[in-house]
Design a protein around this motif. Structure first.
Motif, PDB file in Angstrom:
ATOM      1  N   THR A 178      11.042   1.270  -9.464  1.00 21.24           N
ATOM      2  CA  THR A 178      10.636   0.236  -8.518  1.00 21.24           C
ATOM      3  C   THR A 178      11.835  -0.239  -7.715  1.00 21.24           C
ATOM      4  O   THR A 178      12.985  -0.015  -8.080  1.00 21.24           O
ATOM      5  CB  THR A 178      10.027  -0.980  -9.253  1.00 21.24           C
ATOM      6  OG1 THR A 178      10.997  -1.513 -10.143  1.00 21.24           O
ATOM      7  CG2 THR A 178       8.766  -0.612  -9.996  1.00 21.24           C
ATOM      8  N   ASN A 181       6.560  -0.074  -6.457  1.00 19.83           N
ATOM      9  CA  ASN A 181       6.758   1.357  -6.649  1.00 19.83           C
ATOM     10  C   ASN A 181       6.679   2.032  -5.274  1.00 19.83           C
ATOM     11  O   ASN A 181       6.526   1.357  -4.257  1.00 19.83           O
ATOM     12  CB  ASN A 181       5.747   1.933  -7.646  1.00 19.83           C
ATOM     13  CG  ASN A 181       4.311   1.861  -7.154  1.00 19.83           C
ATOM     14  OD1 ASN A 181       4.041   1.700  -5.967  1.00 19.83           O
ATOM     15  ND2 ASN A 181       3.372   1.979  -8.071  1.00 19.83           N
ATOM     16  N   ALA A 200      15.505   1.361 -11.459  1.00 16.85           N
ATOM     17  CA  ALA A 200      15.567   1.077 -10.022  1.00 16.85           C
ATOM     18  C   ALA A 200      15.368   2.355  -9.213  1.00 16.85           C
ATOM     19  O   ALA A 200      15.893   3.415  -9.555  1.00 16.85           O
ATOM     20  CB  ALA A 200      16.900   0.445  -9.672  1.00 16.85           C
ATOM     21  N   ASN A 212      12.974  -3.970  -5.806  1.00 17.30           N
ATOM     22  CA  ASN A 212      12.591  -5.379  -5.739  1.00 17.30           C
ATOM     23  C   ASN A 212      12.593  -5.865  -4.303  1.00 17.30           C
ATOM     24  O   ASN A 212      13.620  -5.907  -3.650  1.00 17.30           O
ATOM     25  CB  ASN A 212      13.532  -6.235  -6.591  1.00 17.30           C
ATOM     26  CG  ASN A 212      13.242  -6.092  -8.057  1.00 17.30           C
ATOM     27  OD1 ASN A 212      12.088  -6.010  -8.452  1.00 17.30           O
ATOM     28  ND2 ASN A 212      14.269  -6.037  -8.870  1.00 17.30           N
ATOM     29  N   ILE A 272       7.718  -4.418 -18.309  1.00 21.58           N
ATOM     30  CA  ILE A 272       8.314  -4.316 -16.977  1.00 21.58           C
ATOM     31  C   ILE A 272       9.233  -3.107 -16.931  1.00 21.58           C
ATOM     32  O   ILE A 272      10.047  -2.889 -17.820  1.00 21.58           O
ATOM     33  CB  ILE A 272       9.095  -5.591 -16.624  1.00 21.58           C
ATOM     34  CG1 ILE A 272       8.129  -6.781 -16.578  1.00 21.58           C
ATOM     35  CG2 ILE A 272       9.828  -5.432 -15.317  1.00 21.58           C
ATOM     36  CD1 ILE A 272       8.811  -8.093 -16.346  1.00 21.58           C
ATOM     37  N   PRO A 296       8.500  -6.408  -7.755  1.00 19.67           N
ATOM     38  CA  PRO A 296       8.782  -4.977  -7.928  1.00 19.67           C
ATOM     39  C   PRO A 296       7.723  -4.110  -7.227  1.00 19.67           C
ATOM     40  O   PRO A 296       6.532  -4.344  -7.368  1.00 19.67           O
ATOM     41  CB  PRO A 296       8.708  -4.781  -9.451  1.00 19.67           C
ATOM     42  CG  PRO A 296       8.795  -6.135 -10.040  1.00 19.67           C
ATOM     43  CD  PRO A 296       8.276  -7.090  -9.016  1.00 19.67           C
TER      44      PRO A 296
END
Length: 166
Positions: free
Chosen positions: A119, A127, A6, A121, A2, A125
């Motif tokens: 990514t 992109n 951010a 949220n 993962i 998540p």
């Protein structure tokens, strides 16, 4: 594995803004450039009338031959309505593909080169590509509902105008 990096807020806002622009430019192209709304409304009115007549024929136990003849009458109208959909969908699809494959990656790489795999949220998540998808999906549904309500109102206005002309 993962990705825990951010996406910066400015990048999120720019991707969302690009999605918003895509939706509204698509609607503008669909409704003001590539189709004649009044002609589309008239075609929808005829289709509604035919459907009502078909329901009445079924209720009155019309023969299969009569139903088939009525359906044959309706075919050109169905084709016309499909043509309105296709005429408006193709430019929107071309715009979407241009933005998704060319403009969005170029802009995102220019504004956030160190965050290409970052990514944000939102339920899960996302992109920058999936954030763009989510934006146009959610806004597209909202705009489609609004346009449907608007179309119904405009069709009623057109029906009233036609009645007053007679």
């Amino acid at each position: 594995m993962i990705n825990l990096v951010a996406m910066p807020l400015y990048a999120v806002l720019i991707v969302i803004a690009i999605g918003i622009i895509d939706v509204f430019v698509s609607i503008y192209l669909q409704r003001k450039v590539f189709i004649d709304e009044e002609k589309m409304y008239r075609s929808q009115m005829k289709m509604k009338k035919f459907q009502g007549e078909m329901k009445d024929m079924v209720k009155n136990n019309a023969s299969q031959e009569d139903l088939m003849n009525k359906q044959k009458e309706m075919m050109p109208l169905m084709g016309e309505n499909m043509s309105f959909s296709m005429k408006s969908a193709i430019p929107s699809l071309i715009l979407f593909l241009a933005i998704y494959y060319f403009i969005l990656p170029y802009v995102y790489k220019a504004i956030a080169p160190n965050y290409l795999t970052a990514t944000v949220n939102f339920i899960m998540p996302l992109n920058y590509h999936t954030l763009f998808w989510a934006t146009i999906f959610i806004l597209g549904i909202i705009v489609a509902i609004y346009m449907s309500i608007r179309d119904r109102k405009n069709i009623k206005k057109l029906e009233e105008r036609i009645k007053n002309e007679i």
